[in-house]
Design a protein around this motif. Structure first.
Motif, mmCIF file in Angstrom:
data_model
loop_
_atom_site.group_PDB
_atom_site.id
_atom_site.type_symbol
_atom_site.label_atom_id
_atom_site.label_comp_id
_atom_site.label_asym_id
_atom_site.label_seq_id
_atom_site.Cartn_x
_atom_site.Cartn_y
_atom_site.Cartn_z
ATOM 1 N N PHE A 13 0.850 -1.187 0.000
ATOM 2 C CA PHE A 13 0.000 0.000 0.000
ATOM 3 C C PHE A 13 0.884 1.234 0.000
ATOM 4 C CE2 PHE A 13 -2.568 -3.305 1.983
ATOM 5 C CZ PHE A 13 -3.720 -3.218 1.225
ATOM 6 N N VAL A 14 0.487 2.224 -0.797
ATOM 7 C CA VAL A 14 1.177 3.516 -0.804
ATOM 8 C C VAL A 14 0.242 4.499 -0.122
ATOM 9 C CG1 VAL A 14 2.262 5.289 -2.216
ATOM 10 C CG2 VAL A 14 2.251 2.922 -3.027
ATOM 11 N N GLN A 15 0.599 4.909 1.084
ATOM 12 C CA GLN A 15 -0.201 5.883 1.815
ATOM 13 C C GLN A 15 -0.039 7.256 1.159
ATOM 14 O OE1 GLN A 15 -2.186 4.707 4.120
ATOM 15 N NE2 GLN A 15 -1.241 2.683 4.197
ATOM 16 N N GLY A 49 -8.759 4.872 2.011
ATOM 17 C CA GLY A 49 -8.531 4.264 3.308
ATOM 18 C C GLY A 49 -9.769 4.360 4.180
ATOM 19 N N PHE A 50 -9.661 3.867 5.386
ATOM 20 C CA PHE A 50 -10.761 3.836 6.336
ATOM 21 C C PHE A 50 -11.355 5.225 6.574
ATOM 22 C CE2 PHE A 50 -12.440 3.723 10.713
ATOM 23 C CZ PHE A 50 -13.364 2.712 10.558
ATOM 24 N N PHE A 51 -10.504 6.240 6.615
ATOM 25 C CA PHE A 51 -10.954 7.611 6.870
ATOM 26 C C PHE A 51 -11.100 8.430 5.590
ATOM 27 C CE2 PHE A 51 -8.846 6.246 10.807
ATOM 28 C CZ PHE A 51 -9.907 6.404 11.689
ATOM 29 N N GLY A 52 -11.167 7.741 4.447
ATOM 30 C CA GLY A 52 -11.357 8.429 3.174
ATOM 31 C C GLY A 52 -10.083 8.948 2.540
ATOM 32 N N ASN A 106 9.049 -6.036 5.995
ATOM 33 C CA ASN A 106 9.095 -4.637 6.395
ATOM 34 C C ASN A 106 9.400 -3.765 5.172
ATOM 35 O OD1 ASN A 106 10.624 -2.143 7.254
ATOM 36 N ND2 ASN A 106 9.964 -2.891 9.250
ATOM 37 N N LYS A 107 8.499 -2.840 4.895
ATOM 38 C CA LYS A 107 8.618 -1.991 3.698
ATOM 39 C C LYS A 107 9.810 -1.042 3.786
ATOM 40 C CE LYS A 107 5.072 0.642 2.845
ATOM 41 N NZ LYS A 107 3.794 1.205 2.393
ATOM 42 N N GLN A 108 10.054 -0.482 4.970
ATOM 43 C CA GLN A 108 11.178 0.462 5.133
ATOM 44 C C GLN A 108 12.521 -0.246 4.942
ATOM 45 O OE1 GLN A 108 10.254 3.600 5.297
ATOM 46 N NE2 GLN A 108 8.140 2.927 5.503
ATOM 47 N N ASP A 118 8.212 -9.276 8.755
ATOM 48 C CA ASP A 118 7.571 -8.330 9.665
ATOM 49 C C ASP A 118 6.071 -8.595 9.669
ATOM 50 O OD1 ASP A 118 6.599 -6.098 11.049
ATOM 51 O OD2 ASP A 118 7.833 -4.667 9.946
ATOM 52 N N GLU A 119 5.483 -8.613 10.834
ATOM 53 C CA GLU A 119 4.035 -8.835 10.936
ATOM 54 C C GLU A 119 3.286 -7.524 11.171
ATOM 55 O OE1 GLU A 119 2.986 -11.590 10.024
ATOM 56 O OE2 GLU A 119 4.671 -12.931 10.347
ATOM 57 N N GLY A 120 3.986 -6.396 11.081
ATOM 58 C CA GLY A 120 3.357 -5.100 11.333
ATOM 59 C C GLY A 120 2.487 -4.632 10.188
ATOM 60 N N PRO A 121 1.986 -3.389 10.297
ATOM 61 C CA PRO A 121 1.042 -2.884 9.300
ATOM 62 C C PRO A 121 1.699 -2.340 8.022
ATOM 63 C CG PRO A 121 1.335 -1.280 11.047
ATOM 64 C CD PRO A 121 2.138 -2.488 11.434
ATOM 65 N N ASP A 122 2.953 -1.927 8.086
ATOM 66 C CA ASP A 122 3.606 -1.272 6.945
ATOM 67 C C ASP A 122 4.518 -2.262 6.232
ATOM 68 O OD1 ASP A 122 4.101 0.887 5.276
ATOM 69 O OD2 ASP A 122 5.818 1.570 6.450
ATOM 70 N N VAL A 123 3.893 -3.131 5.426
ATOM 71 C CA VAL A 123 4.636 -4.262 4.867
ATOM 72 C C VAL A 123 4.422 -4.421 3.362
ATOM 73 C CG1 VAL A 123 4.619 -5.595 7.022
ATOM 74 C CG2 VAL A 123 2.747 -5.867 5.381
ATOM 75 N N ILE A 124 5.279 -5.240 2.806
ATOM 76 C CA ILE A 124 5.094 -5.763 1.451
ATOM 77 C C ILE A 124 4.691 -7.216 1.647
ATOM 78 C CG2 ILE A 124 6.235 -6.392 -0.709
ATOM 79 C CD1 ILE A 124 8.187 -4.011 -0.130
ATOM 80 N N GLN A 125 3.511 -7.558 1.159
ATOM 81 C CA GLN A 125 3.049 -8.938 1.294
ATOM 82 C C GLN A 125 3.472 -9.721 0.060
ATOM 83 O OE1 GLN A 125 -1.105 -10.252 0.675
ATOM 84 N NE2 GLN A 125 -1.000 -10.999 2.784
#
Length: 154
Positions: A13-15, A49-52, A106-108, A118-125
């Motif tokens: 995902f690209v925020q 995203g969740f908040f538009g 981990n994306k970073q 990495d099991e966190g939210p900012d990842v490459i799956q």
């Protein structure tokens, strides 16, 4: 031991606060240079995203068998001993009933050219659709275990 797979898909995902180019650069860590560009299918979708907030979903797919083999060799080399051990310990929960192996990185760290599970939210799956005979979860888990380990299965 070589792992055999039908295809591979990487998703990130690209925020709104991120650079699409940097995310693509991070994803390229997992795609060896020997794979020709025409064997790498890139798709970018616009989403909310969740908040538009605007989000881009980037998918990279590798389907040709030679390219998939090159990807799997490269991925195996990128994995640290610690990450291989972690994946071996959690293999059963990382493979679904259809024979797909899921790993998140981990994306970073990937942007820096490193593969770190990495099991966190900012990842490459990474999703690997594994070939196994018979096509059952147990056979896929065994094949991945042999590929990751020193010939041992979980």
């Amino acid at each position: 031991m070589n792992l055999r797979a039908h295809h591979v898909r990487l998703t990130a995902f690209v925020q709104a606060t991120e650079s699409e180019e940097r995310v693509l650069e991070a994803m390229s860590t997992f795609v060896p240079e020997e794979i020709p560009d025409e064997d790498v299918l890139l798709d970018v979708e616009e989403a909310r995203g969740f908040f538009g907030n605007p989000i881009k979903v980037v998918n990279v797919e590798i389907k040709r068998s030679r390219a998939v083999r090159a990807f799997l060799r490269h991925l195996r080399e990128l994995l640290s001993e610690r990450d291989r051990e972690y994946l071996l310990e959690h293999l059963d929960e990382k493979v679904d009933e259809e024979g797909t192996f899921y790993v998140r990185f981990n994306k970073q760290r990937a942007y820096l050219g490193e593969a770190e599970v990495d099991e966190g939210p900012d990842v490459i799956q990474v999703r690997i659709k594994v070939k196994a005979f018979p096509m059952r979860k147990e056979a896929v888990v065994k094949a991945i275990g042999e590929w990751l380990g020193n010939g041992r299965s979980s």
